[in-house]
Motif scaffolding. Structure first.
Motif, short mmCIF file in Angstrom:
data_model
loop_
_atom_site.label_atom_id
_atom_site.label_comp_id
_atom_site.label_asym_id
_atom_site.label_seq_id
_atom_site.Cartn_x
_atom_site.Cartn_y
_atom_site.Cartn_z
N ASN A 5 51.00 50.90 41.46
CA ASN A 5 50.78 50.54 42.87
C ASN A 5 49.58 49.59 42.99
OD1 ASN A 5 51.32 50.55 45.61
ND2 ASN A 5 49.96 52.28 46.01
N ALA A 6 49.73 48.43 42.36
CA ALA A 6 48.61 47.49 42.24
C ALA A 6 48.26 46.82 43.57
CB ALA A 6 48.94 46.42 41.21
N GLU A 7 46.99 46.77 43.84
CA GLU A 7 46.45 45.96 44.93
C GLU A 7 45.74 44.79 44.26
OE1 GLU A 7 42.63 46.61 47.53
OE2 GLU A 7 44.25 47.86 48.33
N VAL A 8 46.34 43.60 44.34
CA VAL A 8 45.92 42.47 43.51
C VAL A 8 45.05 41.49 44.29
CG1 VAL A 8 46.70 40.55 42.07
CG2 VAL A 8 48.02 42.68 42.13
N THR A 9 43.97 41.06 43.67
CA THR A 9 43.12 39.99 44.18
C THR A 9 43.07 38.89 43.13
OG1 THR A 9 41.75 41.56 45.40
CG2 THR A 9 40.79 39.39 44.99
N PHE A 10 43.07 37.64 43.59
CA PHE A 10 43.07 36.50 42.66
C PHE A 10 41.73 35.77 42.69
CE2 PHE A 10 47.75 36.54 43.73
CZ PHE A 10 48.15 37.02 42.51
N ALA A 11 41.36 35.22 41.55
CA ALA A 11 40.21 34.31 41.45
C ALA A 11 40.63 33.15 40.56
CB ALA A 11 39.00 35.03 40.86
N GLU A 12 40.35 31.93 41.01
CA GLU A 12 40.80 30.76 40.26
C GLU A 12 39.82 30.29 39.20
OE1 GLU A 12 39.22 29.19 44.29
OE2 GLU A 12 40.26 30.95 43.49
N ASN A 13 38.66 30.90 39.13
CA ASN A 13 37.71 30.63 38.05
C ASN A 13 36.70 31.76 37.98
OD1 ASN A 13 35.36 29.95 39.81
ND2 ASN A 13 36.61 28.18 40.36
N GLY A 14 35.84 31.70 36.97
CA GLY A 14 34.90 32.78 36.76
C GLY A 14 33.86 32.93 37.86
N GLU A 15 33.46 31.83 38.47
CA GLU A 15 32.47 31.90 39.54
C GLU A 15 33.02 32.70 40.72
OE1 GLU A 15 29.53 28.62 40.81
OE2 GLU A 15 31.27 28.37 42.15
N VAL A 16 34.27 32.41 41.09
CA VAL A 16 34.90 33.17 42.18
C VAL A 16 35.05 34.63 41.78
CG1 VAL A 16 36.98 33.39 43.60
CG2 VAL A 16 36.10 31.12 43.03
N ALA A 17 35.39 34.88 40.51
CA ALA A 17 35.55 36.26 40.04
C ALA A 17 34.25 37.05 40.17
CB ALA A 17 36.02 36.26 38.59
N ILE A 18 33.13 36.43 39.79
CA ILE A 18 31.83 37.11 39.90
C ILE A 18 31.54 37.45 41.35
CG2 ILE A 18 29.34 36.87 39.56
CD1 ILE A 18 30.89 37.32 36.97
N GLN A 19 31.84 36.54 42.26
CA GLN A 19 31.63 36.80 43.68
C GLN A 19 32.48 37.99 44.14
OE1 GLN A 19 32.63 33.03 45.45
NE2 GLN A 19 30.77 32.02 44.74
N GLN A 20 33.75 38.02 43.68
CA GLN A 20 34.63 39.12 44.05
C GLN A 20 34.12 40.46 43.49
OE1 GLN A 20 37.16 39.33 45.99
NE2 GLN A 20 38.01 37.28 46.28
N LEU A 21 33.66 40.42 42.25
CA LEU A 21 33.18 41.66 41.61
C LEU A 21 31.92 42.19 42.29
CD1 LEU A 21 33.72 40.63 37.88
CD2 LEU A 21 34.91 42.48 39.08
N LYS A 22 31.08 41.31 42.81
CA LYS A 22 29.88 41.74 43.51
C LYS A 22 30.20 42.32 44.88
CE LYS A 22 26.51 38.55 41.42
NZ LYS A 22 25.61 37.39 41.69
N ALA A 23 31.26 41.79 45.50
CA ALA A 23 31.58 42.18 46.87
C ALA A 23 32.55 43.35 46.97
CB ALA A 23 32.17 40.98 47.63
N ASN A 24 33.33 43.59 45.91
CA ASN A 24 34.39 44.59 45.97
C ASN A 24 34.42 45.43 44.70
OD1 ASN A 24 35.84 43.43 48.48
ND2 ASN A 24 35.77 41.67 47.08
#
Length: 334
Positions: free
Chosen positions: A27-46
């Motif tokens: 039951n995946a809830e998926v979030t996408f990041a198009e590069n590592g910088e966006v991924a780091i922002q997502q990981l800090k926020a969620n």
């Protein structure tokens, strides 16, 4: 309860393929990041339960993302999913804290095994997370770029194993060129240095083209310094290196492309189009060979050196409908 998944990849096609291959049982809830910088922002926020990470990306690549995660104390389990399958690349990501390395294209069975720990909780989850893959639209150029990404990974791996080096994976370029634009690109790649080049034709089930490999004189000199070729005058070492590198790169790249398109390519005998030639003379020798082509451009660089090797695959226009048909399964909705 859902499984929160972060998929980080610059390729829209790769993100879509991975998302639609996730097992329903988690039951995946998926979030996408198009590069590592966006991924780091997502990981800090969620908060996330698991992250899938590509290596070859702009802004922050996969290695830099793992390093940044370590610096920021971000401990989500990371599975690297990449076409860069070199042993040294796999070892490096494990040293940086990845849980495992998964070769592109990833199979649903591999994902099931990886996500097994999340099944028991997610199987009875309600409500179901909305599938995101079905809403994504991927174009033809993105399809080509992702297929090229996998093929160039096979070629980099072959080159790395052959010479026992680490090969940096570039971001590939896919363009439609007239012959004048193609020669301008080659002049740019040459960067005012003399060049050596090999051209090799290939064909398979109606798809045809030519592969062009270029090495500058400065790269050739440095490459010879790190190789253990006999220096007794019995062979032309520079010619041997030129032929060896072209054989490794072109064959492995075509093999990687063929695997994804269900094609087996036949290759013609390689032709030397110049050694130590000024780029204008090398380009003059090419005139009349190509007209309008789809050009795949990959520049490989060997770690801790200034060595660069450029590979161009030139596909004639008439081949594209067949290639599109062979790769259409990548764009199919499920």
């Amino acid at each position: 309860m859902t499984t929160r998944v972060l998929i980080t990849d610059d390729s829209g096609l790769a993100r879509k393929q991975l998302a639609r291959s996730l097992p329903e049982s988690i039951n995946a809830e998926v979030t996408f990041a198009e590069n590592g910088e966006v991924a780091i922002q997502q990981l800090k926020a969620n908060e996330f339960d698991v992250m899938f990470l590509d290596l070859t990306m702009p802004v922050l690549d996969g290695y830099e993302t793992l390093e940044a995660m370590r610096q920021h104390g971000l401990t989500v389990p990371v599975y690297v999913v990449s076409g860069d399958i070199q042993p040294k690349a796999q070892a490096r990501v494990m040293e940086l804290g990845a849980k495992a390395f998964v070769q592109k294209p990833v199979s649903p069975k591999q994902l099931e095994d990886i996500l097994e720990p999340f099944k028991s909780d997610a199987a009875s989850a309600a409500p179901k997370a909305e599938p995101v893959a079905s809403t994504m639209r991927v174009g033809r150029r993105e399809m080509y770029l992702e297929v090229v990404n996998v093929a160039m990974g096979r070629a980099a791996d072959s080159l790395a194993r052959f010479f026992d080096v680490f090969v940096h994976m570039p971001l590939p370029q896919v363009n439609v060129f007239e012959v004048s634009e193609l020669t301008m690109t080659i002049r740019h790649l040459a960067n005012n240095d003399n060049m050596s080049g090999i051209c090799q034709g290939f064909s398979g089930e109606g798809l045809a083209g030519e592969a062009l490999m270029l090495i500058s004189d400065s790269s050739m000199k440095e490459l010879l310094q790190i190789l253990d070729y006999p220096d007794d005058g019995s062979v032309d070492n520079e010619l041997e290196v030129l032929v060896d590198v072209s054989n490794v790169l072109i064959s492995a790249f075509l093999s990687g492309l063929g695997e994804q398109a269900g094609l087996v390519f036949a290759q013609s005998y390689p032709a030397i189009i110049g050694q130590h030639l000024a780029v204008d003379k090398l380009v003059d020798g090419m005139r009349g060979t190509w007209k309008r082509t789809v050009t795949i451009e990959v520049s490989y660089a060997i770690g801790d050196t200034n060595i660069k090797c450029d590979l161009l695959l030139l596909l004639v226009d008439e081949s594209l409908p067949l290639l599109d048909a062979k790769l259409a399964y990548l764009l199919d909705e499920e």
